[in-house]
Scaffold this motif. Structure first.
Motif, mmCIF file in Angstrom:
data_model
loop_
_atom_site.group_PDB
_atom_site.id
_atom_site.type_symbol
_atom_site.label_atom_id
_atom_site.label_comp_id
_atom_site.label_asym_id
_atom_site.label_seq_id
_atom_site.Cartn_x
_atom_site.Cartn_y
_atom_site.Cartn_z
ATOM 1 N N UNK A 115 0.814 -1.204 0.000
ATOM 2 C CA UNK A 115 0.000 0.000 0.000
ATOM 3 C C UNK A 115 0.850 1.257 0.000
ATOM 4 N N UNK A 116 0.503 2.186 0.874
ATOM 5 C CA UNK A 116 1.285 3.400 1.020
ATOM 6 C C UNK A 116 0.571 4.659 0.585
ATOM 7 N N UNK A 117 -0.356 4.531 -0.373
ATOM 8 C CA UNK A 117 -1.133 5.679 -0.831
ATOM 9 C C UNK A 117 -2.585 5.258 -1.015
ATOM 10 N N UNK A 118 -3.451 6.262 -1.083
ATOM 11 C CA UNK A 118 -4.869 5.968 -1.283
ATOM 12 C C UNK A 118 -5.118 5.246 -2.598
ATOM 13 N N UNK A 119 -4.298 5.513 -3.594
ATOM 14 C CA UNK A 119 -4.498 4.921 -4.913
ATOM 15 C C UNK A 119 -4.323 3.411 -4.917
ATOM 16 N N UNK A 120 -3.595 2.884 -3.928
ATOM 17 C CA UNK A 120 -3.398 1.426 -3.877
ATOM 18 C C UNK A 120 -3.807 0.865 -2.527
ATOM 19 N N UNK A 121 -4.928 1.364 -2.036
ATOM 20 C CA UNK A 121 -5.448 0.891 -0.750
ATOM 21 C C UNK A 121 -6.979 0.809 -0.833
ATOM 22 N N UNK A 122 -7.548 -0.303 -0.343
ATOM 23 C CA UNK A 122 -9.000 -0.487 -0.341
ATOM 24 C C UNK A 122 -9.430 -1.096 0.977
ATOM 25 N N UNK A 123 -10.740 -0.993 1.273
ATOM 26 C CA UNK A 123 -11.291 -1.593 2.486
ATOM 27 C C UNK A 123 -12.628 -2.225 2.137
ATOM 28 N N UNK A 168 -8.956 5.738 0.725
ATOM 29 C CA UNK A 168 -9.112 4.459 0.034
ATOM 30 C C UNK A 168 -9.521 4.671 -1.424
ATOM 31 N N UNK A 169 -9.018 3.819 -2.298
ATOM 32 C CA UNK A 169 -9.406 3.861 -3.706
ATOM 33 C C UNK A 169 -10.718 3.135 -3.954
ATOM 34 N N UNK A 206 -11.805 13.717 -4.197
ATOM 35 C CA UNK A 206 -11.371 12.329 -4.368
ATOM 36 C C UNK A 206 -12.225 11.446 -3.484
ATOM 37 N N UNK A 207 -12.797 10.410 -4.039
ATOM 38 C CA UNK A 207 -13.611 9.487 -3.250
ATOM 39 C C UNK A 207 -13.435 8.077 -3.778
#
Length: 286
Positions: A131-139, A160-161, A218-219
């Motif tokens: 991960x590390x950034x919102x672009x590569x993080x999900x929940x 989260x992306x 951004x959402x």
């Protein structure tokens, strides 16, 4: 042996190698200042030749723990297969233990919202290089975890992306005590007050966050799925959320599928959530 048989055998062999290279580490732990104690999590890591892996934080339901998604949900097998088929890119899957907290800060169970956002995510991503950034993080999550995943993503739209919810325990804001059953109040485990406090529930609920979500620059992409035979009637709250998001102009992928509130359904639907996250990652990669 024919050429077709040789190719098929080779594909199976490569798939087995990819599966064998994946790593599932169960019941790891980290110190959580928010909780004042250790927090457990399990981690799925596929083979990755270079670069950082995108991360999916996958939340359990009521009465569950950090091992549910593997022992009951077979998440490793599903992720291994989808990655081997190139249906999704390699991703790391982090599965935290959050007790019966509903993933909110409460005096009864502890500050689990803070524990996940401020402790778990930074520590896990630094420790494992994911991960590390919102672009590569999900929940994402199921039932109580679906509520938690949506709430965390809606209140933190730049974190989260993607967010995914499977049979999420969703209820619109309550006007009357009669709007929620005694059974459901029991499932809340005192998180929203004991006796149950409507105002406390509404403060923690995420329907009021939809206007700010709609206005956010951004959402996250949103994927919601629920069974049409859900024994707790959770399709009602899921449909209400879908309609609220549509009215607010917030894009959402919504599925009502054949099934009850069971692992049989979630083992199938998590595949669709993973595929959707894969689409989001590929789209954002350009």
């Amino acid at each position: 042996m024919t050429l077709r048989a040789l190719l098929a055998a080779g594909a199976v062999y490569l798939s087995l190698i990819a599966a064998a290279a994946a790593d599932l580490q169960e019941s790891l732990s980290l110190k959580s200042p928010a909780l004042g104690r250790e927090m457990k999590y399990s981690l799925y890591l596929p083979e990755q030749s270079s670069g950082s892996l995108p991360a999916l934080y996958l939340l359990h339901g009521l009465g569950g723990n950090e091992r549910d998604w593997q022992t009951l949900g077979k998440i490793r097998q599903t992720a291994d297969r989808l990655i081997a088929e190139k249906a999704i890119p390699p991703i790391a899957i982090v599965m935290p233990d959050a007790g019966d907290s509903w993933y909110v800060n409460s005096p009864v169970h502890g500050a689990y919202e803070d524990a996940i956002l401020k402790d778990l995510i930074p520590a896990v991503e630094a420790r494992h290089g994911i991960g590390g950034t919102a672009a590569d993080r999900a929940v994402a999550g199921l039932s109580m975890g679906g509520y938690g995943a949506l709430r965390l993503a809606f209140r933190n739209p730049g974190t989260f992306a993607m967010t995914g919810a499977l049979s999420a325990a969703i209820f619109p804001d309550l006007a009357r005590r009669e709007d929620v059953t005694e059974q459901q109040i029991g499932f809340f485990k005192g998180v929203f007050g004991s006796p149950f406090d409507i105002a406390a529930f509404n403060r923690e609920n995420f329907f009021a966050d939809i206007p700010s979500l709609a206005a956010a620059k951004t959402r996250p992409a949103i994927f919601v799925t629920v069974g049409d035979d859900d024994g707790f009637g959770l399709y009602e709250g899921n449909v209400a959320l879908y309609l609220a998001l549509k009215r607010a102009g917030v894009p959402v992928e919504f599925r009502m599928t054949d099934g009850n509130h069971t692992w049989r359904l979630w083992r199938e639907e998590i595949e669709e959530v993973l595929r959707y996250y894969g689409e989001v990652l590929r789209a954002r990669a350009g």
